[in-house]
Design a protein around this motif. Structure first.
Motif, mmCIF file in Angstrom:
data_model
loop_
_atom_site.group_PDB
_atom_site.id
_atom_site.type_symbol
_atom_site.label_atom_id
_atom_site.label_comp_id
_atom_site.label_asym_id
_atom_site.label_seq_id
_atom_site.Cartn_x
_atom_site.Cartn_y
_atom_site.Cartn_z
ATOM 1 N N UNK A 207 49.426 32.578 35.590
ATOM 2 C CA UNK A 207 48.815 33.173 36.782
ATOM 3 C C UNK A 207 47.574 33.997 36.416
ATOM 4 N N UNK A 208 47.651 34.751 35.326
ATOM 5 C CA UNK A 208 46.486 35.549 34.885
ATOM 6 C C UNK A 208 45.308 34.648 34.538
ATOM 7 N N UNK A 209 45.557 33.567 33.819
ATOM 8 C CA UNK A 209 44.464 32.654 33.471
ATOM 9 C C UNK A 209 43.895 31.980 34.720
ATOM 10 N N UNK A 210 44.736 31.630 35.675
ATOM 11 C CA UNK A 210 44.224 31.011 36.888
ATOM 12 C C UNK A 210 43.327 31.994 37.644
ATOM 13 N N UNK A 211 43.712 33.254 37.688
ATOM 14 C CA UNK A 211 42.883 34.280 38.327
ATOM 15 C C UNK A 211 41.560 34.461 37.569
ATOM 16 N N UNK A 212 41.609 34.454 36.235
ATOM 17 C CA UNK A 212 40.385 34.558 35.428
ATOM 18 C C UNK A 212 39.475 33.353 35.652
ATOM 19 N N UNK A 213 40.077 32.175 35.782
ATOM 20 C CA UNK A 213 39.299 30.971 36.029
ATOM 21 C C UNK A 213 38.542 31.084 37.348
ATOM 22 N N UNK A 214 39.221 31.555 38.383
ATOM 23 C CA UNK A 214 38.576 31.711 39.686
ATOM 24 C C UNK A 214 37.425 32.709 39.604
ATOM 25 N N UNK A 215 37.639 33.804 38.881
ATOM 26 C CA UNK A 215 36.584 34.808 38.732
ATOM 27 C C UNK A 215 35.400 34.249 37.952
ATOM 28 N N UNK A 216 35.661 33.512 36.880
ATOM 29 C CA UNK A 216 34.567 32.957 36.081
ATOM 30 C C UNK A 216 33.803 31.885 36.855
ATOM 31 N N UNK B 115 34.709 26.696 31.243
ATOM 32 C CA UNK B 115 35.237 25.654 30.356
ATOM 33 C C UNK B 115 36.409 26.197 29.531
ATOM 34 N N UNK B 116 36.188 27.325 28.861
ATOM 35 C CA UNK B 116 37.232 27.917 28.010
ATOM 36 C C UNK B 116 38.447 28.337 28.839
ATOM 37 N N UNK B 117 38.205 29.017 29.930
ATOM 38 C CA UNK B 117 39.299 29.504 30.764
ATOM 39 C C UNK B 117 40.031 28.343 31.437
ATOM 40 N N UNK B 118 39.310 27.295 31.759
ATOM 41 C CA UNK B 118 39.937 26.121 32.364
ATOM 42 C C UNK B 118 40.996 25.510 31.472
ATOM 43 N N UNK B 119 40.666 25.370 30.190
ATOM 44 C CA UNK B 119 41.656 24.810 29.261
ATOM 45 C C UNK B 119 42.834 25.749 29.036
ATOM 46 N N UNK C 224 33.234 31.978 40.043
ATOM 47 C CA UNK C 224 32.350 32.709 40.959
ATOM 48 C C UNK C 224 31.123 33.245 40.232
ATOM 49 N N UNK C 225 31.299 33.603 38.955
ATOM 50 C CA UNK C 225 30.179 34.118 38.152
ATOM 51 C C UNK C 225 29.270 33.010 37.640
ATOM 52 N N UNK C 226 29.709 31.771 37.784
ATOM 53 C CA UNK C 226 28.943 30.591 37.362
ATOM 54 C C UNK C 226 28.619 30.604 35.869
#
Length: 184
Positions: free
Chosen positions: A22-31, A41-45, A33-35
């Motif tokens: 869940x934390x990584x999914x939240x980080x992915x969404x934030x990253x 890429x890193x957070x997605x994996x 938005x920051x484009x």
């Protein structure tokens, strides 16, 4: 793992892995938005890796609970009975029944472990192709939009894409109601 107390297994192995996903999914969404393409890429994996681990560990918890005799006082003595009880106990946050979610989670876990799904009992996910995907532009049932992070891990099931997070939350609710375990 047989020597870990069931409650400890739930909290330290299963829930901690689910929370990490869940934390990584939240980080992915934030990253997203920051484009920041590299961070996405890193957070997605990392999001996919932790989603896979959470799916396997949560699905496997049924085996652990049966092996430890956690439901014998309820008359549950085998895996089939435990899976039926979990299906009957799996609900959304508003209490709507989601009896297929534990089955979908099991199919996702099987897909993560095997290159090709050939078993006849696989009915919800693709037997070949992607079982998990990262997407922000898919239609997801409104009852599952308890938290909308935009970018999320989805399970393309037959008919509609489902949020893996919602499926996991629903199955966790099932286990917490059955065995009075710590909720998310």
């Amino acid at each position: 793992m047989g020597s870990i107390v069931l409650k400890t297994h739930w909290e330290r192995v299963v829930l901690s892995t689910v929370r990490e996903y869940f934390r990584f999914e939240e980080q992915l969404a934030a990253s997203a938005k920051d484009a920041d393409a590299q961070h996405v890429y890193e957070t997605g994996y990392e999001t996919l890796r932790t989603a896979m681990c959470a799916s396997i560990l949560l699905h496997h918890f049924t085996d652990v609970a049966v092996e430890r005799g956690a439901m014998t006082s309820m008359g549950i003595a085998n895996l089939g009975q435990a899976r039926k009880l979990l299906a009957d106990s799996t609900k959304t946050a508003d209490g709507s029944a989601r009896p297929n979610d534990s089955k979908i989670l099991g199919e996702v876990a099987d897909a993560v472990k095997h290159a090709e799904l050939t078993a006849k009992h696989i009915v919800h996910v693709e037997k070949r192709g992607r079982v998990l995907a990262i997407s922000e532009c898919v239609e997801i049932e409104n009852t599952e939009l308890n938290i909308d992070f935009g970018v999320k891990v989805i399970v393309p099931t037959q008919g509609v894409a489902r949020s893996l997070r919602s499926i996991i939350e629903n199955v966790v609710r099932g286990w917490t109601s059955i065995l009075d375990l710590q909720p998310l």
